[in-house]
Design a protein around this motif. Structure first.
Motif, mmCIF file in Angstrom:
data_model
loop_
_atom_site.group_PDB
_atom_site.id
_atom_site.type_symbol
_atom_site.label_atom_id
_atom_site.label_comp_id
_atom_site.label_asym_id
_atom_site.label_seq_id
_atom_site.Cartn_x
_atom_site.Cartn_y
_atom_site.Cartn_z
ATOM 1 N N TRP A 174 0.864 -1.179 0.000
ATOM 2 C CA TRP A 174 0.000 0.000 0.000
ATOM 3 C C TRP A 174 0.899 1.226 0.000
ATOM 4 O O TRP A 174 1.592 1.525 0.987
ATOM 5 N N GLN A 175 0.936 1.916 -1.116
ATOM 6 C CA GLN A 175 1.860 3.024 -1.277
ATOM 7 C C GLN A 175 1.167 4.232 -1.898
ATOM 8 O O GLN A 175 0.079 4.123 -2.470
ATOM 9 N N HIS A 176 1.816 5.381 -1.758
ATOM 10 C CA HIS A 176 1.294 6.622 -2.320
ATOM 11 C C HIS A 176 2.426 7.292 -3.094
ATOM 12 O O HIS A 176 3.546 7.420 -2.603
ATOM 13 N N GLN A 177 2.097 7.678 -4.330
ATOM 14 C CA GLN A 177 3.098 8.315 -5.201
ATOM 15 C C GLN A 177 3.156 9.812 -4.934
ATOM 16 O O GLN A 177 2.131 10.474 -4.833
ATOM 17 N N LEU A 178 4.387 10.351 -4.821
ATOM 18 C CA LEU A 178 4.572 11.785 -4.575
ATOM 19 C C LEU A 178 5.685 12.310 -5.466
ATOM 20 O O LEU A 178 6.552 11.568 -5.947
ATOM 21 N N TRP A 179 5.653 13.619 -5.659
ATOM 22 C CA TRP A 179 6.664 14.287 -6.490
ATOM 23 C C TRP A 179 7.289 15.422 -5.689
ATOM 24 O O TRP A 179 6.591 16.227 -5.068
ATOM 25 N N ASN A 180 8.632 15.436 -5.727
ATOM 26 C CA ASN A 180 9.343 16.522 -5.054
ATOM 27 C C ASN A 180 10.041 17.356 -6.118
ATOM 28 O O ASN A 180 10.995 16.887 -6.762
ATOM 29 N N PRO A 181 9.551 18.605 -6.340
ATOM 30 C CA PRO A 181 10.154 19.412 -7.413
ATOM 31 C C PRO A 181 11.582 19.815 -7.084
ATOM 32 O O PRO A 181 12.457 19.821 -7.963
ATOM 33 N N SER A 182 11.845 20.175 -5.842
ATOM 34 C CA SER A 182 13.191 20.566 -5.392
ATOM 35 C C SER A 182 13.078 20.941 -3.904
ATOM 36 O O SER A 182 11.993 21.041 -3.353
ATOM 37 N N GLY A 183 14.218 21.173 -3.293
ATOM 38 C CA GLY A 183 14.195 21.604 -1.896
ATOM 39 C C GLY A 183 13.940 20.452 -0.943
ATOM 40 O O GLY A 183 14.167 19.280 -1.267
ATOM 41 N N GLN A 184 13.450 20.815 0.270
ATOM 42 C CA GLN A 184 13.212 19.823 1.315
ATOM 43 C C GLN A 184 11.710 19.666 1.546
ATOM 44 O O GLN A 184 10.971 20.635 1.569
ATOM 45 N N GLN A 185 11.305 18.423 1.725
ATOM 46 C CA GLN A 185 9.895 18.132 1.972
ATOM 47 C C GLN A 185 9.797 17.076 3.067
ATOM 48 O O GLN A 185 10.475 16.049 3.014
ATOM 49 N N ASN A 186 8.952 17.363 4.093
ATOM 50 C CA ASN A 186 8.745 16.413 5.189
ATOM 51 C C ASN A 186 7.374 15.769 5.048
ATOM 52 O O ASN A 186 6.354 16.453 5.013
ATOM 53 N N ILE A 187 7.372 14.444 4.969
ATOM 54 C CA ILE A 187 6.139 13.685 4.810
ATOM 55 C C ILE A 187 5.957 12.790 6.038
ATOM 56 O O ILE A 187 6.872 12.064 6.439
ATOM 57 N N GLY A 188 4.763 12.860 6.631
ATOM 58 C CA GLY A 188 4.435 12.003 7.767
ATOM 59 C C GLY A 188 3.527 10.874 7.339
ATOM 60 O O GLY A 188 2.581 11.078 6.573
#
Length: 453
Positions: free
Chosen positions: A383-397
């Motif tokens: 069970w997964q979720h697709q995400l995109w990080n354009p640049s920089g830092q991103q915190n996902i919980g």
């Protein structure tokens, strides 16, 4: 001083209670009081039947009076004794009734007032309890001594409260400052949407701090003033107890009123508010979720795709593009699992994404077939979720509620809910991390949410 007082009393005994001058041809009534013969006859002039004693109001059956020869000789001797200035002052200080100009010999227990014998027959004090001043003074002296003990105890209690309040003032200020620091740290962690509100809340908290401090200062001032009143009244009563009977009973009603009107000021108490600002409901749910359910995870290098480099502390993984293309013999997707798994309960972990690219986060069964061309899906235990990080830092919980069958994803940079998966879970689930092979340089790091002190 004692001799002068005794001499003054002797001269008072040799004086007529009516004219207050030395006795002239002294006579004695049936009740034992002495008067000038002319003064007593003048007082009884016009009376018939019974004749009241001007001092004790004892009813003499007739006008028969006994001439007191011995007292007459004593009065002549007293008149020859030189009178000093202090003695004359004591004589002049003998209080008289302001209404009848006669010696004050009685005390009214109802009105707490000194009276003369003539006052007893006046309309204002008829049928009221009147007692000799000696008896009244003894009674009130005992009562005043009790008041001294009560006031002393009250003063000690107020002093104790004052000291406690004074000692608590710095503590209150420290608590307020600590709460301001805590608020500042909370706002700093979520600066993206709390920066403006932080300024407003800090100002409100400062106003509350000033208000609490002002109230504490005012409360201390009230208690201090009450201590002053208690101390003043205590000194006045102690001094009153040392005075003569007449002086003690003079204006005694003022002391009674002062004691009766004493009111101990209320002690100001405060309760520090733990939450004094309003934020979106999801923030507090996310905040409590982080503090309550966050777990420490490490990556399992044995499950890592060859294109992934796991750090020595097993907390970070970096994707690199191999020179000859990815090795597809053992792993189709560039993924890695956590060393820890869960088969019950609620669990929360945070992943920091750095760089640019496509990635996947979620959970999978330990039996999930990762060395095939089958795409990860709930049907095969992922069970997964697709995400995109354009640049920089991103915190996902990521929040896993095993029994409820939910996996939720949150953007911690914005403090917002992103996506949710619902299913029925069986067996052990492993946190899942995957980077798309088409990504550039992408790094995933398992981090611990910084908690407030």
């Amino acid at each position: 001083m004692a001799f002068a007082a005794s001499l003054a009393k002797l001269q008072a005994e040799a004086s007529c209670p009516i004219c207050l001058d030395h006795l002239r041809d002294p006579v004695t009534t049936e009740c034992g009081h002495n008067f000038c013969v002319s003064c007593i006859h003048q007082r009884w002039e016009g009376l018939q039947g019974t004749f009241p004693c001007p001092v004790c109001l004892h009813h003499c059956p007739d006008r028969s009076l006994k001439r007191n020869t011995q007292l007459c000789y004593m009065t002549e001797i007293v008149q020859q004794i030189p009178t000093s200035g202090s003695q004359r002052k004591l004589q002049e200080e003998i209080p008289l009734c302001g209404k009848h100009h006669e010696p004050l010999t009685l005390f009214c227990e109802k009105d707490l007032e000194l009276l003369c014998a003539q006052c007893r027959v006046s309309s204002d004090h008829q049928d009221q309890p009147l007692i000799p001043i000696e008896e009244a003074a003894a009674s009130h002296r005992r009562m005043l001594k009790k008041l001294v003990a009560a006031l002393t105890n009250d003063l000690e209690n107020v002093e104790r409260v004052y000291k406690i309040q004074f000692a608590n003032t710095p503590e209150a200020m420290i608590k307020m400052r600590r709460w301001r620091e805590k608020l500042y740290n909370e706002c700093k962690k979520l600066k993206s949407f709390l920066e403006i509100e932080h300024l407003e809340l800090d100002n409100d908290l400062l106003i509350e701090e000033n208000d609490v401090e002002e109230k504490l200062v005012e409360n201390r001032r009230q208690i201090s003033y009450h201590m002053f009143r208690l101390s003043t009244l205590l000194i006045e009563i102690e001094d009153k107890c040392l005075q003569t009977d007449l002086a003690l009973l003079t204006r005694i009603e003022r002391i009674h009123k002062s004691y009766g009107n004493l009111e101990t000021p209320a002690v100001f108490s405060y309760e520090l508010k733990k939450v004094i600002f309003t934020l979106p409901p999801h923030f507090w749910g996310l905040y409590q979720m982080t503090r309550t359910f966050q777990v420490e995870l490490t990556l399992d290098p044995a499950t890592a795709h060859p294109s992934l480099i796991v750090s020595s502390d097993k907390k970070s993984v970096t994707y690199r593009t191999p020179g000859g293309g990815p090795n597809t013999q053992t792993h189709i997707y560039a993924d890695v699992l956590s060393s820890e798994g869960f088969d019950a309960g609620r669990h929360f972990w945070v992943v920091n994404i750095g760089g640019r690219g496509l990635y996947y986060l979620g959970v999978c069964k330990a039996s999930f077939p990762r060395n095939t061309f089958i795409s990860p899906s709930p049907s095969n235990g992922c069970w997964q979720h697709q995400l995109w990080n354009p640049s920089g830092q991103q915190n996902i919980g990521i929040f896993l509620d095993y029994e409820l069958g939910e996996v939720s994803f949150y953007n911690l940079n914005k403090g917002s809910y992103m996506y949710g998966i619902t299913d029925t879970f069986t067996g052990k689930l492993m946190p899942y991390f995957s980077i798309a092979l088409s990504s550039e340089s992408l790094t995933m790091s398992i981090i611990s949410e910084v908690k407030s002190n």
